[in-house]
Design a protein around this motif. Structure first.
Motif, PDB file in Angstrom:
ATOM      1  N   UNK A 195       0.832  -1.199   0.000  1.00 14.33           N
ATOM      2  CA  UNK A 195       0.000   0.000   0.000  1.00 14.33           C
ATOM      3  C   UNK A 195       0.872   1.256   0.000  1.00 14.33           C
ATOM      4  N   UNK A 196       1.682   1.406  -1.041  1.00 18.87           N
ATOM      5  CA  UNK A 196       2.651   2.490  -1.069  1.00 18.87           C
ATOM      6  C   UNK A 196       1.983   3.860  -1.018  1.00 18.87           C
ATOM      7  N   UNK A 197       0.913   4.036  -1.780  1.00 21.47           N
ATOM      8  CA  UNK A 197       0.245   5.337  -1.818  1.00 21.47           C
ATOM      9  C   UNK A 197      -0.362   5.681  -0.470  1.00 21.47           C
ATOM     10  N   UNK A 198      -0.979   4.699   0.158  1.00 26.48           N
ATOM     11  CA  UNK A 198      -1.586   4.933   1.473  1.00 26.48           C
ATOM     12  C   UNK A 198      -0.510   5.252   2.500  1.00 26.48           C
ATOM     13  N   UNK A 199       0.605   4.514   2.441  1.00 24.80           N
ATOM     14  CA  UNK A 199       1.698   4.743   3.383  1.00 24.80           C
ATOM     15  C   UNK A 199       2.264   6.151   3.208  1.00 24.80           C
TER      16      UNK A 199
END
Length: 450
Positions: A195-199
């Motif tokens: 979840x790169x974008x959320x992180x």
């Protein structure tokens, strides 16, 4: 703006003077000039803020150093729809706070208020962190190690009450804090799945909370130092050796620092708003290399609107004319080029980046106290410092790096010299003409021949 310069009132339609034998009564001229002077309290406050800068960096026996500012421990509990994180930071250092720029000072003697606006190009928060929590209520996110948060384009605006007594004092100073962007890095951050974008969104939001928490800690001692220093300066108004710059010894070294800072603050806005200045297009160039040639094109330069004072400035009053000497310059401007290499009919397209460490120039203006006209006495670019070059994509022609780097450096230096000696100098002259310096001391006003 010229109308605020006192002596220009002599040629305006609204000026009334006492005439004796077809001559203007000098006593009246002096009284008019002193009456129209910029608010002396503003000048005292500006000088006090420069002292605040030094106190932040060096401290005294009774004043702790505020830059760098040390925070031993801070706990931030971050909750959002995407994340639930607990962050502990230790041994954090906050730096570059003393590099504030004075954008505006305005005291209102009717409303009894002082308005203050400061800005910061950037400041840094660095330390050690430990984090634990969840993303989307499903994935763990944790880690510990070093971290940094770099904060850009900071605005500090607010004000204080003003009590008019003997001496005048400010009270209840407050400064609101805003910024435009952040650069964030937490080392050894683990978990969170893919979840790169959320992180990234959660970490940036968490970093904003850290910045707000850090400012909440710094705010009180920073505002208290400003308030105490300004009040001490106001208490000394009129005392021996404490005159404001408007009435200081005309040859005192640094007596125009505050005025030059004010001029450069306006010049920065002019440069930023002038098309083609920042960013600026750099000229193409060409050089022969072994077996072929190298060309640089699509060049750009960023940073000409970041001009700042680089040495003491002086105002020397001599009858009708004022000599304004100062030094200004730049640090860490950036530039870039596309690079075309052709040897025996083949070669790569590469990209070059440049970091111009420093540029400094001296100027001397002659100001007519009556007409407000400003002419250039002297000008000299006395420093174009180291220029670091990085070229990506040059292989297998790395052997040509030195020739290409020399071409880029020479082109940048030549263009900078030309731009500063023409565009920057002329815009600086115009800003000074539109923002006249403080009026001369009364003794000098009386020497002016009308």
């Amino acid at each position: 703006m010229r109308c605020i310069f006192l002596l220009c009132l002599l040629v305006s339609a609204g000026f009334s003077a006492t005439l004796k034998g077809d001559k203007i009564e000098r006593k009246i001229v002096a009284e008019k000039a002193l009456h129209q002077a910029r608010n002396p309290i503003d000048d005292v406050i500006r000088d006090a803020l420069e002292l605040v800068r030094q106190l932040m960096l060096n401290g005294t026996d009774s004043t702790p150093v505020l830059d760098p500012f040390f925070i031993e421990y801070l706990l931030v509990n971050f909750e959002s729809q995407d994340a639930d994180l607990l962050l502990q930071v230790d041994n954090t250092w906050v730096t570059h706070m003393a590099e504030f720029i004075i954008e505006n000072i305005s005291t209102n003697m009717v409303r009894l208020t002082m308005e203050l606006a400061l800005s910061l190009p950037n400041f840094n928060i660095d330390g050690h962190y430990a984090m634990d929590g969840m993303i989307m209520n499903l994935f763990p996110l944790y880690g510990s190690g070093n971290y940094y948060i770099h904060v850009f384009d900071v605005s500090l605006g607010g004000g204080a009450g003003l009590s008019v007594g003997v001496p005048p004092q400010i009270r209840d100073l407050h400064l609101d804090f805003t910024f435009q962007s952040l650069e964030v890095k937490f080392e050894n951050l683990l978990g969170g799945g893919s979840l790169e974008t959320v992180i990234e969104t959660a970490i940036n939001a968490l970093a904003k909370d850290v910045v707000d928490a850090v400012w909440a800690i710094i705010n009180e001692p920073f505002c208290q130092l400003i308030e105490d220093t300004i009040n001490q300066a106001l208490a000394n108004m009129g005392g021996e050796g404490t005159d404001s710059p408007a009435l200081a010894d005309s040859k005192e070294v640094g007596n125009a620092n505050a005025y030059l800072d004010e001029v450069l603050a306006e010049l920065r806005q002019v440069l930023y708003q002038t098309p083609g200045v920042d960013p600026k297009t750099l000229p193409d160039a060409y050089t022969e290399i072994s077996g072929g040639h190298a060309a640089i094109y699509n060049g750009w330069l960023i940073g000409l609107s970041s001009i700042h004072r680089s040495a003491d400035a002086t105002l020397d009053y001599a009858g009708r004319f004022i000599t304004f000497n100062g030094s200004a310059g730049y640090t860490n401007m950036q530039a870039g080029y596309r690079v075309q290499v052709e040897v025996w009919g083949t070669g790569p397209d590469a990209e070059a980046f440049a970091l111009i460490r420093s540029v400094d120039f001296f100027f001397s203006f002659k100001i007519d106290a009556i007409t407000g006209a400003v002419t250039v006495n002297d000008f000299n670019i006395y420093n174009i410092g180291q220029i670091d070059i990085e070229i990506n994509g040059l292989a297998p022609f790395d052997w040509a790096f030195e020739s290409i780097a020399e071409l880029i450096i020479k082109t940048i230096k030549d263009d900078l010299s030309q731009t500063i000696s023409t565009v920057i100098l002329e815009l600086l002259r115009q800003v000074v003409e539109g923002n006249p310096p403080p009026p001369p001391p009364a003794a000098e006003i009386l020497k002016i021949a009308f």
